[in-house]
Write a protein that holds these residues in place. Sequence first.
Motif, PDB file in Angstrom:
ATOM      1  N   VAL A 169       0.871  -1.170   0.000  1.00  0.00           N
ATOM      2  CA  VAL A 169       0.000   0.000   0.000  1.00  0.00           C
ATOM      3  C   VAL A 169       0.911   1.224   0.000  1.00  0.00           C
ATOM      4  N   THR A 170       0.615   2.183  -0.858  1.00  0.00           N
ATOM      5  CA  THR A 170       1.392   3.424  -0.920  1.00  0.00           C
ATOM      6  C   THR A 170       0.545   4.562  -0.377  1.00  0.00           C
ATOM      7  N   ILE A 171       1.156   5.344   0.511  1.00  0.00           N
ATOM      8  CA  ILE A 171       0.416   6.411   1.183  1.00  0.00           C
ATOM      9  C   ILE A 171       1.225   7.704   1.125  1.00  0.00           C
ATOM     10  N   ALA A 172       0.597   8.765   0.637  1.00  0.00           N
ATOM     11  CA  ALA A 172       1.218  10.094   0.642  1.00  0.00           C
ATOM     12  C   ALA A 172       0.799  10.794   1.928  1.00  0.00           C
ATOM     13  N   THR A 173       1.751  11.038   2.803  1.00  0.00           N
ATOM     14  CA  THR A 173       1.411  11.709   4.054  1.00  0.00           C
ATOM     15  C   THR A 173       1.391  13.218   3.820  1.00  0.00           C
ATOM     16  N   ALA A 174       0.696  13.938   4.694  1.00  0.00           N
ATOM     17  CA  ALA A 174       0.451  15.366   4.466  1.00  0.00           C
ATOM     18  C   ALA A 174       1.131  16.270   5.486  1.00  0.00           C
ATOM     19  N   ALA A 189       9.077   6.257  10.265  1.00  0.00           N
ATOM     20  CA  ALA A 189       7.632   6.032  10.329  1.00  0.00           C
ATOM     21  C   ALA A 189       7.423   4.672  10.970  1.00  0.00           C
ATOM     22  N   GLY A 190       6.250   4.471  11.540  1.00  0.00           N
ATOM     23  CA  GLY A 190       5.986   3.213  12.216  1.00  0.00           C
ATOM     24  C   GLY A 190       4.557   2.756  11.996  1.00  0.00           C
ATOM     25  N   ILE A 191       4.232   1.671  12.669  1.00  0.00           N
ATOM     26  CA  ILE A 191       2.889   1.087  12.615  1.00  0.00           C
ATOM     27  C   ILE A 191       2.405   0.911  14.052  1.00  0.00           C
ATOM     28  N   THR A 192       1.158   1.289  14.299  1.00  0.00           N
ATOM     29  CA  THR A 192       0.579   0.977  15.601  1.00  0.00           C
ATOM     30  C   THR A 192      -0.911   0.706  15.443  1.00  0.00           C
ATOM     31  N   ILE A 193      -1.480   0.067  16.443  1.00  0.00           N
ATOM     32  CA  ILE A 193      -2.924  -0.158  16.521  1.00  0.00           C
ATOM     33  C   ILE A 193      -3.411   0.589  17.747  1.00  0.00           C
ATOM     34  N   ASN A 194      -4.407   1.462  17.545  1.00  0.00           N
ATOM     35  CA  ASN A 194      -4.952   2.195  18.685  1.00  0.00           C
ATOM     36  C   ASN A 194      -6.358   2.679  18.362  1.00  0.00           C
ATOM     37  N   GLY A 241       7.386  13.636   7.793  1.00  0.00           N
ATOM     38  CA  GLY A 241       6.702  13.918   6.541  1.00  0.00           C
ATOM     39  C   GLY A 241       6.774  15.389   6.182  1.00  0.00           C
ATOM     40  N   PRO A 242       6.001  15.756   5.172  1.00  0.00           N
ATOM     41  CA  PRO A 242       5.235  14.835   4.336  1.00  0.00           C
ATOM     42  C   PRO A 242       6.115  14.137   3.303  1.00  0.00           C
ATOM     43  N   ARG A 243       5.787  12.893   3.035  1.00  0.00           N
ATOM     44  CA  ARG A 243       6.484  12.126   1.997  1.00  0.00           C
ATOM     45  C   ARG A 243       5.643  10.907   1.632  1.00  0.00           C
ATOM     46  N   THR A 244       6.103  10.194   0.642  1.00  0.00           N
ATOM     47  CA  THR A 244       5.385   8.996   0.205  1.00  0.00           C
ATOM     48  C   THR A 244       5.923   7.789   0.960  1.00  0.00           C
ATOM     49  N   ARG A 245       5.019   7.045   1.551  1.00  0.00           N
ATOM     50  CA  ARG A 245       5.391   5.871   2.356  1.00  0.00           C
ATOM     51  C   ARG A 245       4.803   4.604   1.765  1.00  0.00           C
ATOM     52  N   ASN A 246       5.508   3.520   1.968  1.00  0.00           N
ATOM     53  CA  ASN A 246       4.995   2.203   1.587  1.00  0.00           C
ATOM     54  C   ASN A 246       4.700   1.406   2.836  1.00  0.00           C
ATOM     55  N   VAL A 247       3.654   0.629   2.767  1.00  0.00           N
ATOM     56  CA  VAL A 247       3.351  -0.346   3.809  1.00  0.00           C
ATOM     57  C   VAL A 247       3.241  -1.706   3.133  1.00  0.00           C
ATOM     58  N   TRP A 248       4.037  -2.657   3.590  1.00  0.00           N
ATOM     59  CA  TRP A 248       4.024  -3.996   3.012  1.00  0.00           C
ATOM     60  C   TRP A 248       3.091  -4.878   3.833  1.00  0.00           C
TER      61      TRP A 248
END
Length: 132
Positions: free
Chosen positions: A5-10, A45-50, A119-126
């Motif tokens: 998934v590709t995400i452009a952060t703002a 950048a990281g991943i979390t569940i909240n 950011g902002p930049r383009t991020r990938n999530v695998w």
Amino acid sequence: MRRSVTIATAKACQFIDITSQVQTAISETDITDGLVIIYCPHTTAGITINENADPDVRADILQHLDAMVPNSSSFRHGEGNSPAHIKASFMGSSATVIISEGRLSLGTWQGIYLCEFDGPRTRNVWLKLIEA
Ligand code: ZN
């Protein structure tokens, strides 16, 4: 099965709810029961569940991460983004969620977030989907 998934952060720092993108990736497969690993291949950048209901929770987390790692501190890393590296390590690089009946098994108030800290930049999530 691997997806991306590709995400452009703002913003410089923000939490972006990627739950629907992860669910879409699962729905595009025939996997009904298993696991999905959500992995962020970035060092600032990281991943979390909240909490996904009250946005003040995300604001509070960002505010208190800033308080724990202020930009005004001195750092050795010459790139100037040490707070982003440290905050990313606090959050971690991945989360694993159970897939049941083709759906993410999240708690009622949980969402999956990409945590942007530089950011902002383009991020990938695998995403790695495992039938089990
Ligand atoms: Zn750096």
